[in-house]
Design a protein around this motif. Structure first.
Motif, PDB file in Angstrom:
ATOM      1  N   ARG A 115       0.756  -1.167  -0.117  1.00 15.87           N
ATOM      2  CA  ARG A 115      -0.108  -0.046  -0.134  1.00 15.87           C
ATOM      3  C   ARG A 115       0.869   1.508   0.023  1.00 15.87           C
ATOM      4  N   GLU A 116       1.856   1.201   0.801  1.00 16.47           N
ATOM      5  CA  GLU A 116       2.811   2.469   0.934  1.00 16.47           C
ATOM      6  C   GLU A 116       3.590   2.481  -0.361  1.00 16.47           C
ATOM      7  N   LEU A 117       4.248   1.678  -0.777  1.00 11.98           N
ATOM      8  CA  LEU A 117       5.112   1.628  -2.138  1.00 11.98           C
ATOM      9  C   LEU A 117       4.152   1.960  -3.233  1.00 11.98           C
ATOM     10  N   GLY A 118       2.945   1.465  -3.350  1.00 13.37           N
ATOM     11  CA  GLY A 118       1.935   1.979  -4.664  1.00 13.37           C
ATOM     12  C   GLY A 118       1.939   3.117  -4.911  1.00 13.37           C
ATOM     13  N   ARG A 119       2.175   4.232  -3.544  1.00 13.08           N
ATOM     14  CA  ARG A 119       1.920   5.476  -3.914  1.00 13.08           C
ATOM     15  C   ARG A 119       3.330   6.370  -4.027  1.00 13.08           C
ATOM     16  N   SER A 120       4.241   5.607  -4.218  1.00 12.38           N
ATOM     17  CA  SER A 120       5.609   6.384  -4.158  1.00 12.38           C
ATOM     18  C   SER A 120       5.861   6.672  -5.587  1.00 12.38           C
ATOM     19  N   ALA A 121       6.916   7.479  -5.515  1.00 20.07           N
ATOM     20  CA  ALA A 121       7.326   8.197  -7.054  1.00 20.07           C
ATOM     21  C   ALA A 121       8.083   7.148  -7.781  1.00 20.07           C
ATOM     22  N   ASP A 122       8.733   6.186  -7.099  1.00 19.51           N
ATOM     23  CA  ASP A 122       9.410   5.133  -7.752  1.00 19.51           C
ATOM     24  C   ASP A 122       8.701   3.952  -8.407  1.00 19.51           C
ATOM     25  N   TYR A 123       7.464   3.849  -7.939  1.00 18.12           N
ATOM     26  CA  TYR A 123       6.562   2.985  -8.397  1.00 18.12           C
ATOM     27  C   TYR A 123       6.033   3.597  -9.645  1.00 18.12           C
ATOM     28  N   ARG A 124       5.420   4.779  -9.616  1.00 16.36           N
ATOM     29  CA  ARG A 124       4.933   5.546 -10.933  1.00 16.36           C
ATOM     30  C   ARG A 124       6.002   5.480 -11.983  1.00 16.36           C
ATOM     31  N   GLU A 125       7.188   5.901 -11.614  1.00 19.70           N
ATOM     32  CA  GLU A 125       8.223   5.824 -12.665  1.00 19.70           C
ATOM     33  C   GLU A 125       8.441   4.550 -13.136  1.00 19.70           C
ATOM     34  N   GLY A 126       8.526   3.520 -12.531  1.00 21.02           N
ATOM     35  CA  GLY A 126       8.634   2.350 -12.998  1.00 21.02           C
ATOM     36  C   GLY A 126       7.688   1.685 -13.950  1.00 21.02           C
ATOM     37  N   VAL A 127       6.230   2.047 -13.723  1.00 23.25           N
ATOM     38  CA  VAL A 127       5.323   1.653 -14.448  1.00 23.25           C
ATOM     39  C   VAL A 127       5.460   2.580 -15.848  1.00 23.25           C
ATOM     40  N   ALA A 128       5.587   3.730 -15.565  1.00 20.66           N
ATOM     41  CA  ALA A 128       5.666   4.719 -16.738  1.00 20.66           C
ATOM     42  C   ALA A 128       6.744   4.065 -17.672  1.00 20.66           C
ATOM     43  N   ALA A 129       8.040   3.902 -16.998  1.00 19.98           N
ATOM     44  CA  ALA A 129       9.122   3.568 -17.942  1.00 19.98           C
ATOM     45  C   ALA A 129       8.899   2.343 -18.758  1.00 19.98           C
ATOM     46  N   PHE A 130       7.945   1.346 -17.989  1.00 17.91           N
ATOM     47  CA  PHE A 130       7.809   0.066 -18.661  1.00 17.91           C
ATOM     48  C   PHE A 130       6.745   0.057 -19.870  1.00 17.91           C
ATOM     49  N   MET A 131       5.722   1.054 -19.714  1.00 18.65           N
ATOM     50  CA  MET A 131       4.691   1.217 -20.549  1.00 18.65           C
ATOM     51  C   MET A 131       5.528   2.181 -21.725  1.00 18.65           C
ATOM     52  N   ALA A 132       6.278   3.107 -21.557  1.00 17.95           N
ATOM     53  CA  ALA A 132       6.893   3.623 -22.614  1.00 17.95           C
ATOM     54  C   ALA A 132       8.152   2.847 -22.987  1.00 17.95           C
ATOM     55  N   LYS A 133       8.554   1.783 -22.498  1.00 18.93           N
ATOM     56  CA  LYS A 133       9.694   1.117 -23.170  1.00 18.93           C
ATOM     57  C   LYS A 133      10.906   1.928 -22.972  1.00 18.93           C
ATOM     58  N   ARG A 134      11.068   2.496 -21.803  1.00 14.13           N
ATOM     59  CA  ARG A 134      12.474   3.174 -21.869  1.00 14.13           C
ATOM     60  C   ARG A 134      13.058   2.833 -20.436  1.00 14.13           C
ATOM     61  N   ARG A 135      14.111   3.245 -20.028  1.00 10.71           N
ATOM     62  CA  ARG A 135      14.758   3.199 -18.953  1.00 10.71           C
ATOM     63  C   ARG A 135      14.547   3.931 -17.933  1.00 10.71           C
ATOM     64  N   PRO A 136      14.066   3.220 -16.555  1.00 10.45           N
ATOM     65  CA  PRO A 136      13.537   4.048 -15.469  1.00 10.45           C
ATOM     66  C   PRO A 136      14.572   4.736 -14.755  1.00 10.45           C
ATOM     67  N   GLN A 137      14.200   5.966 -14.384  1.00 12.23           N
ATOM     68  CA  GLN A 137      15.123   6.914 -13.428  1.00 12.23           C
ATOM     69  C   GLN A 137      14.635   7.210 -12.156  1.00 12.23           C
ATOM     70  N   PHE A 138      14.823   6.006 -11.369  1.00  8.50           N
ATOM     71  CA  PHE A 138      14.545   6.070  -9.981  1.00  8.50           C
ATOM     72  C   PHE A 138      15.279   6.918  -9.043  1.00  8.50           C
ATOM     73  N   THR A 139      14.419   7.422  -8.016  1.00  4.88           N
ATOM     74  CA  THR A 139      15.024   8.623  -7.138  1.00  4.88           C
ATOM     75  C   THR A 139      15.136   8.086  -5.814  1.00  4.88           C
ATOM     76  N   GLY A 140      14.390   6.971  -5.454  1.00  2.00           N
ATOM     77  CA  GLY A 140      14.300   6.624  -4.142  1.00  2.00           C
ATOM     78  C   GLY A 140      13.320   7.406  -3.150  1.00  2.00           C
ATOM     79  N   GLU A 141      12.520   8.292  -3.814  1.00  2.00           N
ATOM     80  CA  GLU A 141      11.472   8.873  -3.098  1.00  2.00           C
ATOM     81  C   GLU A 141      10.046   8.435  -2.998  1.00  2.00           C
TER      82      GLU A 141
END
Length: 263
Positions: A237-263
């Motif tokens: 529940r907590e991690l699903g609201r994180s910026a890294d989760y949003r970035e990971g999904v967005a990068a997967f959908m766009a077929k690009r390398r994710p840029q995680f920040t740890g936030e």
């Protein structure tokens, strides 16, 4: 701060802590304990550091306690070894195992006594094929400390842990890999490169997610199933609201390398 018994450097989110008393196989003195504690605290508290790599200088990783630092003569008062464990070794093990960042250990040579225990407290252990792990405590009438009686049987099972601890036999790195004590044994000349590459990879991953993987796996040995399931739910529940989760999904959908920040 400046160090005399270790080296400590940071590059691209990876902190490298090298035990640097090669003349004694990097055995621990009080002075080295204090420097290691300061460096580990820096790695823990600095948000720009996203992975810690622990290794040793010279031909050994760590021979455990420097017995010359607390030599005992026959007519001396008995030392309080529990005080040493409480002040220095236990805090180090707690800081490694509870750090909300991955800790890699590159075992470049012999890891004996507390040196072996410190390696086993790390999250991923790579070892040079020439390295050996030795539970030497039985040879001087002591017990494995620094989490040794906790992490050793969890890694290799109780029968093998008893054999290693009671006999003090040397366990070669390749056999340690086969027994599940370490992640991988690698060619000696490739150890540093492989460890740094792994650390760089982990430093670029979603740090909060990795921290919680580490936390939940460590807790699983003493947590009932129903509580572990509840903790998984709350963490998701907590991690699903994180910026890294949003970035990971967005990068997967766009077929690009994710840029995680740890936030």
């Amino acid at each position: 701060m400046e160090f005399e018994n270790i080296t400590f450097s940071v590059d691209a989110g990876v902190a490298v802590l090298t035990l640097n008393r090669p003349q004694t196989l990097n055995s621990f003195t009080v002075a080295m304990h204090q420097e290691v504690a300061a460096a580990v605290a820096m790695a823990r508290d600095d948000a720009t550091i996203r992975c810690l790599l622990l290794t040793g200088a010279g031909r050994g990783f760590c021979a455990g306690q420097d017995l010359g630092d607390r030599a005992v003569a026959a007519d001396d008062a008995p030392p309080d070894l529990g005080d040493s464990v409480e002040k220095y070794y236990n805090p180090l093990i707690r800081n490694i195992m509870t750090m909300a960042k991955p800790v890699i250990c590159a075992v470049n040579g012999v890891a004996a006594g507390a040196g072996a225990s410190i390696a086993l407290a790390c999250d991923i252990v790579l070892a040079a094929k020439s390295a050996k792990f030795v539970q030497v405590f039985c040879n001087i009438g002591l017990v494995p400390d620094s989490g040794g009686t906790f992490n050793l049987p969890r890694a290799v099972g109780l029968p093998r842990a008893k054999g290693l601890a009671l006999l003090g036999d040397k366990l070669p790195a390749e056999q340690a890999e086969q027994w599940g004590l370490i992640w991988r044994a690698v060619d000696d000349d490739q150890l540093q490169a492989e460890a740094l590459a792994m650390a760089a990879h982990l430093a670029a991953q979603p740090t909060r997610g990795l921290a919680n993987i580490k936390r939940l796996l460590n807790a699983s040995f003493s947590t009932p199933l129903h509580e572990q399931l509840e903790q998984e739910k709350l963490t998701m529940r907590e991690l699903g609201r994180s910026a890294d989760y949003r970035e990971g999904v967005a990068a997967f959908m766009a077929k690009r390398r994710p840029q995680f920040t740890g936030e």
